[in-house]
Scaffold this motif. Structure first.
Motif, PDB file in Angstrom:
ATOM      1  N   SER A   3     -13.068   6.872  -7.377  1.00 48.57           N
ATOM      2  CA  SER A   3     -12.000   5.619  -7.478  1.00 48.57           C
ATOM      3  C   SER A   3     -10.623   5.214  -7.789  1.00 48.57           C
ATOM      4  O   SER A   3      -9.347   5.502  -6.360  1.00 48.57           O
ATOM      5  N   SER A  47      -2.188  -4.715   2.681  1.00 48.71           N
ATOM      6  CA  SER A  47      -1.754  -3.215   3.563  1.00 48.71           C
ATOM      7  C   SER A  47      -0.623  -3.780   4.067  1.00 48.71           C
ATOM      8  O   SER A  47       0.284  -4.477   4.285  1.00 48.71           O
ATOM      9  N   SER A  70      -0.386   5.815  -4.911  1.00 51.16           N
ATOM     10  CA  SER A  70      -0.959   5.841  -4.044  1.00 51.16           C
ATOM     11  C   SER A  70      -1.650   4.798  -3.979  1.00 51.16           C
ATOM     12  O   SER A  70      -2.598   4.761  -3.871  1.00 51.16           O
ATOM     13  N   LYS A  83      -3.790   1.500  -3.070  1.00 50.86           N
ATOM     14  CA  LYS A  83      -4.839   1.158  -1.625  1.00 50.86           C
ATOM     15  C   LYS A  83      -5.095  -0.345  -1.720  1.00 50.86           C
ATOM     16  O   LYS A  83      -4.918  -1.360  -2.846  1.00 50.86           O
ATOM     17  N   PRO A  84      -4.766  -0.912  -0.853  1.00 48.67           N
ATOM     18  CA  PRO A  84      -5.919  -2.762  -1.015  1.00 48.67           C
ATOM     19  C   PRO A  84      -7.099  -2.882  -1.815  1.00 48.67           C
ATOM     20  O   PRO A  84      -7.384  -4.141  -2.796  1.00 48.67           O
ATOM     21  N   GLU A  85      -7.854  -2.030  -1.661  1.00 44.00           N
ATOM     22  CA  GLU A  85      -9.318  -1.811  -2.807  1.00 44.00           C
ATOM     23  C   GLU A  85      -8.251  -1.349  -3.956  1.00 44.00           C
ATOM     24  O   GLU A  85      -9.775  -1.936  -4.928  1.00 44.00           O
ATOM     25  N   ASP A  86      -7.705  -1.257  -4.303  1.00 45.05           N
ATOM     26  CA  ASP A  86      -7.375  -1.315  -5.747  1.00 45.05           C
ATOM     27  C   ASP A  86      -6.808  -2.862  -6.164  1.00 45.05           C
ATOM     28  O   ASP A  86      -6.462  -2.793  -7.871  1.00 45.05           O
ATOM     29  N   ALA A 122       0.758  -1.261  -0.080  1.00 51.65           N
ATOM     30  CA  ALA A 122       0.125   0.069   0.255  1.00 51.65           C
ATOM     31  C   ALA A 122       0.998   1.101   0.170  1.00 51.65           C
ATOM     32  O   ALA A 122       1.799   1.530   1.086  1.00 51.65           O
ATOM     33  N   GLY A 123       0.440   2.608  -0.932  1.00 43.09           N
ATOM     34  CA  GLY A 123       1.060   2.938  -0.994  1.00 43.09           C
ATOM     35  C   GLY A 123       2.335   3.336  -2.529  1.00 43.09           C
ATOM     36  O   GLY A 123       2.881   4.269  -2.741  1.00 43.09           O
ATOM     37  N   ARG A 146      -4.894   9.837  -8.183  1.00 41.45           N
ATOM     38  CA  ARG A 146      -3.741   8.895  -8.219  1.00 41.45           C
ATOM     39  C   ARG A 146      -3.663   8.311  -9.734  1.00 41.45           C
ATOM     40  O   ARG A 146      -2.128   7.789 -10.138  1.00 41.45           O
TER      41      ARG A 146
END
Length: 122
Positions: free
Chosen positions: A63, A122, A85, A87-90, A14-15, A67
């Motif tokens: 979403s 994450s 950037s 995210k886990p949801e990506d 993440a990130g 980014r």
């Protein structure tokens, strides 16, 4: 006929960042609007970003806007998706697509790639 081959997926924290590529072969690449979609496990495929033949980009605002950046290199017959950037949801399979973008803004997909997995831990 157009063949689309995605690459650049993988596992990232993440990130972090990844850049996806989609190489097109076959008919004239510059004649198509290009797009990226994604499909997470158990969910429907969803729109991420598109780029018109003239270079106008549109993003899924909720979403990814701010980014992700979509771009194309017509000389290389390639479209890119720079993802920052993350995210886990990506986490999803990301698909490249080519099609016709109407004056009204409807993207009619004609060709799909096979997809590339992006996993964000994450």
């Amino acid at each position: 006929q157009v063949q689309l081959v995605e690459s650049g997926g993988g596992l990232v924290q993440a990130g972090g960042s990844l850049r996806l590529s989609c190489a097109a072969s076959g008919r004239t690449f510059s004649a198509y609007a290009m797009a990226w979609f994604r499909q997470a496990p158990g969910k429907e495929r969803e729109f991420v970003a598109r780029l018109s033949r003239s270079g106008i980009s549109t993003y899924d605002a909720d979403s990814v806007k701010g980014r992700f950046t979509i771009s194309r290199d017509n000389a290389k017959n390639t479209v890119y998706l720079q993802m920052n950037s993350l995210k886990p949801e990506d986490t999803a399979v990301y698909y490249c697509a080519a099609g016709d973008l109407t004056i009204g803004g409807t993207l009619n997909i004609e060709y799909w790639g096979q997809g590339t997995q992006v996993t964000v831990s994450s």
